[in-house]
Scaffold this motif. Structure first.
Motif, short mmCIF file in Angstrom:
data_model
loop_
_atom_site.label_atom_id
_atom_site.label_comp_id
_atom_site.label_asym_id
_atom_site.label_seq_id
_atom_site.Cartn_x
_atom_site.Cartn_y
_atom_site.Cartn_z
N UNK A 28 0.95 -0.86 -0.06
CA UNK A 28 0.16 0.11 -0.41
C UNK A 28 0.81 0.78 -0.29
N UNK A 29 0.57 1.87 -1.05
CA UNK A 29 1.38 3.98 -1.15
C UNK A 29 2.79 3.33 -1.86
N UNK A 30 2.75 2.53 -2.40
CA UNK A 30 3.86 2.47 -3.47
C UNK A 30 3.72 2.51 -4.48
N UNK A 31 4.63 3.55 -5.44
CA UNK A 31 4.15 4.20 -7.37
C UNK A 31 5.19 3.18 -7.88
N UNK A 32 4.40 2.27 -8.63
CA UNK A 32 5.23 1.54 -9.86
C UNK A 32 5.28 1.89 -10.72
N UNK A 33 6.26 1.40 -11.58
CA UNK A 33 6.61 1.98 -13.05
C UNK A 33 5.69 0.61 -13.60
N UNK A 34 4.87 0.09 -14.31
CA UNK A 34 4.77 -0.68 -15.22
C UNK A 34 5.58 -0.84 -16.74
N UNK A 35 6.24 -1.97 -16.84
CA UNK A 35 7.08 -1.25 -17.81
C UNK A 35 7.48 -2.47 -19.11
N UNK A 36 7.67 -1.86 -19.99
CA UNK A 36 7.94 -3.50 -20.69
C UNK A 36 7.79 -3.18 -22.58
N UNK A 37 8.39 -4.48 -23.49
CA UNK A 37 7.98 -3.72 -24.96
C UNK A 37 6.68 -3.64 -25.13
N UNK A 38 6.48 -2.62 -26.52
CA UNK A 38 5.35 -2.41 -26.82
C UNK A 38 4.52 -4.14 -26.93
N UNK A 39 3.00 -3.83 -27.09
CA UNK A 39 1.96 -5.26 -27.03
C UNK A 39 2.19 -6.50 -25.76
N UNK A 40 3.59 -6.06 -24.96
CA UNK A 40 3.62 -7.10 -23.73
C UNK A 40 2.00 -7.23 -23.24
N UNK A 41 1.65 -6.24 -23.11
CA UNK A 41 0.89 -6.30 -21.73
C UNK A 41 0.20 -5.37 -21.29
N UNK A 42 1.20 -4.37 -21.35
CA UNK A 42 0.92 -3.80 -19.65
C UNK A 42 -0.54 -2.81 -19.38
N UNK A 43 -0.85 -2.17 -20.78
CA UNK A 43 -2.21 -1.46 -20.81
C UNK A 43 -3.59 -2.57 -20.17
N UNK A 44 -2.60 -4.37 -21.11
CA UNK A 44 -4.06 -4.82 -20.66
C UNK A 44 -4.16 -5.22 -19.06
N UNK A 45 -2.86 -5.37 -18.65
CA UNK A 45 -2.99 -5.17 -16.34
C UNK A 45 -4.03 -4.20 -16.12
N UNK A 46 -3.49 -3.36 -16.09
CA UNK A 46 -4.33 -1.99 -15.92
C UNK A 46 -6.12 -2.19 -16.06
N UNK A 47 -6.30 -2.47 -17.68
CA UNK A 47 -7.66 -2.72 -17.44
C UNK A 47 -8.08 -3.62 -16.24
N UNK A 48 -7.34 -5.06 -16.73
CA UNK A 48 -8.14 -6.02 -16.06
C UNK A 48 -8.24 -5.65 -14.15
N UNK A 49 -7.02 -4.76 -13.83
CA UNK A 49 -6.78 -4.31 -12.53
C UNK A 49 -8.67 -3.78 -12.48
N UNK A 50 -8.59 -2.84 -13.42
CA UNK A 50 -9.39 -1.31 -13.46
C UNK A 50 -10.97 -2.22 -13.51
N UNK A 51 -10.92 -3.41 -13.98
CA UNK A 51 -12.04 -3.95 -13.68
C UNK A 51 -12.83 -3.36 -15.54
N UNK A 52 -12.06 -3.49 -15.97
CA UNK A 52 -12.50 -3.28 -17.83
C UNK A 52 -11.82 -4.46 -18.58
N UNK A 53 -11.37 -5.54 -17.93
CA UNK A 53 -11.52 -6.32 -18.97
C UNK A 53 -10.82 -7.75 -18.64
#
Length: 231
Positions: A24-49
């Motif tokens: 709790x309270x951490x600031x995290x960078x989600x890094x990786x090559x294009x198409x690796x799934x970074x935005x998809x991971x956030x979408x799942x955490x947010x409930x959009x997928x």
């Protein structure tokens, strides 16, 4: 604490697994090559997928099937999602009450958010009357007034120039520190990520790896990281 418990995401031929927790309270960078799934991971955490299997837990509670609006998460995207027919103040107030019927306390929260993001005196302007950096500040202020303990940022400042990006990532970090929120930011810019985050989640080859500090990543870089950063 945010926990991804044996999470498996499948989208066509795409697969991504994740098994880790974030303090709790951490600031995290989600890094990786294009198409690796970074935005998809956030979408799942947010409930959009929805994941194929596994669970998303917040403070030990399973929120995997909880609707996005009912999750303890605020979202900041690249396009800022500002309504052009509303003023900056109204766009921020939407984060508190969609009907804009604000109490005295709500109005004070909006004003506090204006001051915290350097927008004092701009409340009556429409988004079209604001610079790109100011629009990003409005979007960040709307996240601030929501007071959610989890903030998901998907390349929110990528359309800005380098100097403004650095300023906004630093401001986002300061906002997170002030509120105590857990923050995850997808970025393609290493300097932005370093200005923002104390931990890194590396996403590549179908795996979102457990968070590590910058020092740990540099001392023992994951596969593909050296190529990604160019050394």
């Amino acid at each position: 604490m945010l926990t991804l418990d044996d999470l498996l995401i499948i989208q066509g031929d795409f697969r991504l697994s994740a098994e880790f927790s974030l303090p709790t309270g951490s600031a995290v960078a989600v890094l990786g090559p294009s198409g690796a799934g970074k935005s998809t991971l956030l979408s799942v955490i947010g409930g959009f997928f929805a994941p194929r299997s596994g669970r998303v837990l917040w403070q030990g509670n399973d929120i995997t099937d909880v609707a996005p609006a009912k999750r303890p998460a605020a979202h900041l995207f690249q396009d800022n999602n500002l309504f052009p027919h509303m003023t900056a103040a109204q766009n921020i107030a939407l984060g508190i009450k969609p009907n804009l019927r604000l109490s005295v306390e709500d109005k004070r929260a909006v004003q506090d958010a204006f001051e915290a993001t350097g927008l004092s005196g701009l409340g009556d302007r429409s988004p079209s009357q604001l610079s790109g950096g100011q629009q990003s500040r409005v979007a960040l202020a709307r996240v601030l007034v929501q007071r959610h303990p989890l903030v998901l940022l998907d390349e929110p400042f990528s359309a800005l120039g380098p100097a403004m990006r650095k300023e906004m990532t630093t401001l986002a970090r300061e906002v997170g520190a002030k509120t105590g929120a857990t923050m995850l930011m997808v970025s393609h810019d290493l300097a932005d990520a370093q200005a923002f985050a104390d931990h890194v989640v590396w996403v590549a080859d179908g795996v979102a790896h457990a968070p590590r500090t910058w020092a740990q990543v540099e001392a023992d870089p994951p596969t593909g990281y050296r190529d990604y950063v160019g050394h």
